[in-house]
Design a protein around this motif. Structure first.
Motif, PDB file in Angstrom:
ATOM      1  N   ILE A 138     103.608 -41.596 110.154  1.00  0.00           N
ATOM      2  CA  ILE A 138     103.488 -40.376 109.357  1.00  0.00           C
ATOM      3  C   ILE A 138     104.152 -39.171 110.006  1.00  0.00           C
ATOM      4  O   ILE A 138     104.277 -38.118 109.376  1.00  0.00           O
ATOM      5  N   LEU A 139     104.581 -39.307 111.256  1.00  0.00           N
ATOM      6  CA  LEU A 139     105.301 -38.216 111.908  1.00  0.00           C
ATOM      7  C   LEU A 139     106.803 -38.294 111.636  1.00  0.00           C
ATOM      8  O   LEU A 139     107.549 -37.380 111.969  1.00  0.00           O
ATOM      9  N   ASN A 140     107.245 -39.398 111.032  1.00  0.00           N
ATOM     10  CA  ASN A 140     108.644 -39.585 110.661  1.00  0.00           C
ATOM     11  C   ASN A 140     108.818 -39.132 109.211  1.00  0.00           C
ATOM     12  O   ASN A 140     108.365 -39.799 108.287  1.00  0.00           O
ATOM     13  N   ASP A 141     109.471 -37.997 109.002  1.00  0.00           N
ATOM     14  CA  ASP A 141     109.592 -37.423 107.661  1.00  0.00           C
ATOM     15  C   ASP A 141     110.289 -38.367 106.685  1.00  0.00           C
ATOM     16  O   ASP A 141     109.898 -38.459 105.518  1.00  0.00           O
ATOM     17  N   PHE A 142     111.331 -39.061 107.164  1.00  0.00           N
ATOM     18  CA  PHE A 142     112.054 -39.963 106.268  1.00  0.00           C
ATOM     19  C   PHE A 142     111.145 -41.089 105.782  1.00  0.00           C
ATOM     20  O   PHE A 142     111.075 -41.380 104.582  1.00  0.00           O
ATOM     21  N   LEU A 143     110.433 -41.725 106.710  1.00  0.00           N
ATOM     22  CA  LEU A 143     109.558 -42.834 106.329  1.00  0.00           C
ATOM     23  C   LEU A 143     108.406 -42.357 105.460  1.00  0.00           C
ATOM     24  O   LEU A 143     107.990 -43.054 104.526  1.00  0.00           O
ATOM     25  N   LEU A 144     107.905 -41.174 105.759  1.00  0.00           N
ATOM     26  CA  LEU A 144     106.772 -40.655 104.986  1.00  0.00           C
ATOM     27  C   LEU A 144     107.187 -40.335 103.552  1.00  0.00           C
ATOM     28  O   LEU A 144     106.508 -40.721 102.597  1.00  0.00           O
ATOM     29  N   THR A 145     108.306 -39.635 103.395  1.00  0.00           N
ATOM     30  CA  THR A 145     108.756 -39.298 102.046  1.00  0.00           C
ATOM     31  C   THR A 145     109.162 -40.548 101.272  1.00  0.00           C
ATOM     32  O   THR A 145     108.970 -40.617 100.052  1.00  0.00           O
ATOM     33  N   LYS A 146     109.708 -41.538 101.971  1.00  0.00           N
ATOM     34  CA  LYS A 146     110.049 -42.802 101.314  1.00  0.00           C
ATOM     35  C   LYS A 146     108.791 -43.495 100.800  1.00  0.00           C
ATOM     36  O   LYS A 146     108.776 -44.055  99.694  1.00  0.00           O
ATOM     37  N   THR A 147     107.729 -43.445 101.590  1.00  0.00           N
ATOM     38  CA  THR A 147     106.457 -44.030 101.166  1.00  0.00           C
ATOM     39  C   THR A 147     105.924 -43.317  99.933  1.00  0.00           C
ATOM     40  O   THR A 147     105.451 -43.952  98.984  1.00  0.00           O
ATOM     41  N   ILE A 148     105.992 -41.992  99.937  1.00  0.00           N
ATOM     42  CA  ILE A 148     105.513 -41.218  98.787  1.00  0.00           C
ATOM     43  C   ILE A 148     106.286 -41.585  97.528  1.00  0.00           C
ATOM     44  O   ILE A 148     105.707 -41.721  96.443  1.00  0.00           O
TER      45      ILE A 148
END
Length: 251
Positions: free
Chosen positions: A157-167
């Motif tokens: 969740i500290l990785n913006d790319f991975l987090l936004t991809k999950t969303i």
């Protein structure tokens, strides 16, 4: 209204949107896939400890009894557990380790929610039109219109790319937009939409705000699916809707 009572209400939920979008033919027969996994169970535990901690002891029993430290293959352990199980009735049993991990995440998540007054786990049902009812059960709704949903995830969740991809991949923006639609039909204004992510890997918790343009996109997607379903109710399924497209692997 309990969560079990909410599930029995004959109305379209956010989960139903995904089934409707993927295969309206199966949905029309009442097909609803039941997904059971340890990660979902742990997420439910975190939700309970975060949003309704006062109900935890009524619904859960922590596997922490005299003799639980014994070898689990021993007769003494089995006897001790059997004696303990007789006292917990129909409660959901969780390990002490999962309870401690979930408690830490819940404590951190509550710090994001506590500054705003509101209600957790309330059910809402609205008429979308004369044929379709829609429903939602937001994790938290503040008195001044802040909508919050809590997610447990193994994503960094500290990785913006991975987090936004999950969303995006999990359509969390559309889920919030659908909740917003239901609430507005109930006469409740939603001013902002938030997500709280609780990491099952490193036990960090992060709150993010979904931008209005992304909520608007999710809103349009939800409306499109509901209108398509309304057309199916009126005119039946088209030939294309009877067959679900699949993508074959590249090998």
């Amino acid at each position: 209204m309990t969560n079990a009572e909410y599930r029995k209400i004959n109305a379209i939920s956010n989960s139903d949107l995904s089934y409707l979008e993927k295969n309206p033919y199966l949905f029309s027969f009442g097909f609803r896939p039941q997904i059971i996994s340890k990660s979902i169970d742990f997420g439910t535990l975190v939700h309970s400890l975060t949003l309704e901690p006062e109900k935890f002891n009524d619904e859960y029993a922590v596997e922490d009894f005299e003799g639980c430290e014994l070898n689990k293959n021993s007769k003494a352990y089995r006897q001790a557990k059997e004696k303990w199980l007789a006292t917990v009735e129909n409660k959901t049993i969780v390990s002490k380790q999962d309870y401690e991990k979930a408690s830490l995440l819940a404590e951190r998540a509550r710090k994001l929610i506590e500054p705003i007054e509101g209600k957790a786990e309330q059910s809402y049902i609205a008429d979308y039109n004369e044929q379709i009812k829609i429903k939602c059960r937001p994790d938290y709704l503040s008195d001044d219109g802040i909508l919050i949903d809590l997610k447990t995830t193994s994503t960094d969740i500290l990785n913006d790319f991975l987090l936004t991809k999950t969303i995006y991949d999990r359509k969390y923006y559309r889920q919030l937009a659908f909740y917003k639609l239901v609430l507005e039909l109930c006469g409740i204004e939603v001013k902002e939409c938030m997500l709280i992510f609780a990491s099952t890997n490193n036990y960090w918790v992060r709150g993010v705000k979904i931008l209005p343009e992304d909520i608007s996109r999710g809103y349009d997607e939800a409306i499109e699916i509901l209108n398509r379903y309304n057309n199916i109710l009126n005119n039946g399924l088209t030939f294309d809707e009877l067959f679900e497209p699949v993508v074959l692997p590249n090998y």
